[in-house]
Scaffold this active site. Sequence first.
Site, short mmCIF file in Angstrom:
data_model
loop_
_atom_site.label_atom_id
_atom_site.label_comp_id
_atom_site.label_asym_id
_atom_site.label_seq_id
_atom_site.Cartn_x
_atom_site.Cartn_y
_atom_site.Cartn_z
N GLY A 7 24.37 43.69 -86.94
CA GLY A 7 25.19 44.13 -86.93
C GLY A 7 25.26 45.23 -85.47
N ALA A 9 24.96 46.10 -82.66
CA ALA A 9 25.44 46.93 -81.61
C ALA A 9 26.95 47.08 -81.50
CB ALA A 9 24.70 45.16 -80.46
N THR A 123 33.85 48.24 -97.74
CA THR A 123 35.12 48.97 -97.48
C THR A 123 35.89 49.00 -98.81
OG1 THR A 123 36.53 48.56 -96.35
CG2 THR A 123 36.45 46.47 -96.67
N ASP A 124 36.62 50.29 -98.20
CA ASP A 124 37.55 50.83 -99.64
C ASP A 124 38.66 49.80 -99.79
OD1 ASP A 124 38.82 51.41 -97.43
OD2 ASP A 124 39.52 53.46 -98.29
N GLU A 125 39.21 48.87 -98.74
CA GLU A 125 39.88 47.56 -98.78
C GLU A 125 40.16 46.69 -99.77
OE1 GLU A 125 41.35 46.84 -94.79
OE2 GLU A 125 40.23 48.37 -93.71
N TYR A 147 40.96 39.60 -94.19
CA TYR A 147 38.64 40.68 -93.77
C TYR A 147 39.07 41.62 -95.40
CZ TYR A 147 37.25 45.39 -93.23
OH TYR A 147 36.22 45.81 -93.31
N LYS A 151 35.54 40.58 -97.57
CA LYS A 151 34.35 41.98 -97.79
C LYS A 151 34.23 41.81 -99.04
CE LYS A 151 32.13 43.56 -95.62
NZ LYS A 151 31.16 44.05 -95.06
N GLY A 272 51.19 42.60 -95.17
CA GLY A 272 50.34 43.03 -97.02
C GLY A 272 49.25 44.22 -96.19
#
Length: 333
Positions: A7, A9, A123-125, A147, A151, A272
């Site tokens: 990833g 780019a 991610t923290d998500e 998403y 993750k 959400g």
Amino acid sequence: MKLLITGGAGFGGTNFIKYILAKYPAWQITNLDKLTYAGNLNNLQDITDNPNYHFVRGDIADAEIVNKLLPNIDIVINYAAETHVDRSILDPDAFMQSNIIGTYTLLEGLKKNPVQRFIQISTDEVFGSITTGEFSEESPFKPNSPYAAAKASADLLCRAYYQTYQLPIIITHSCNYYGPYQYPEKLIPLLITNLLADQKIPIYGQGDNIREWIHTNDHASAIATIIEKGQVGETYNIGTGDRCDNLTMAKLILQLLNKDESYINYIADRPGHDWRYAINNDKIKALGWQPQIELTPGITNLIQWYQDNKWWWQPIKSGEYLNYYNQQYGNKK
């Protein structure tokens, strides 16, 4: 040292590659990128002639390509991911394929092609929303979007492959990062580029959702620190403590661009929508890492970058960039 950056780019991968080539000029980097809508080779045009940089167009979910590239690689850093929450709500399929199947394919490749480190950029998500306090590395996963769920699933695969196959995996969970070359669907570049084009800026709900921010150069330095000092099997939160709600961010950018609040367009909130993110960074600070770029100076410098680099973002906003890449590569997303 030979690195495979997946990833590369995209926004995060681009800035990490440039950081590494500047700090460690003898390191060799292979950039594997599928070149979906947010992958942009214009990000990297200033380093294409660097003898220690090599680009390969390909999908991390393609086992043939992965197994061809992994031999003789020392470190893999997985930046490749679909990341935009709004897109994940409208079309989750691409997120499942890239974030889950892609990570799985890389992990399977590591079983056949040993490396020194595999660093999962996450991610923290994955933790969901927190009303007070901070998430630690041990906080449970409670993702609230496709998403974040994708993750979280990839992170759990990484944990399982460390435990089961003893692969040299390190997982990172970062707060929101910002900086040059970020596709202008994300909050900060969307606000800046809209205002530079004298357009209104959309804010979900009342703009009271709170995010923690890190400049992409600080994120890159955190990953470099983890390469040098991080322990295999561990997870590290990458955060700064720089938190503000989205409306405050919008007002800061308005102020820096000498525009008033009439440019704000409040729109219906998305499904959400996490209210607050906050992560504890004590563990990575114990490795000797500290963020260097404070939020307001970082945003000020970023606005100047967008003012100076209209050649980069104006074709994206106009659709010219997508038309070009669809013609070149047949991408649909």
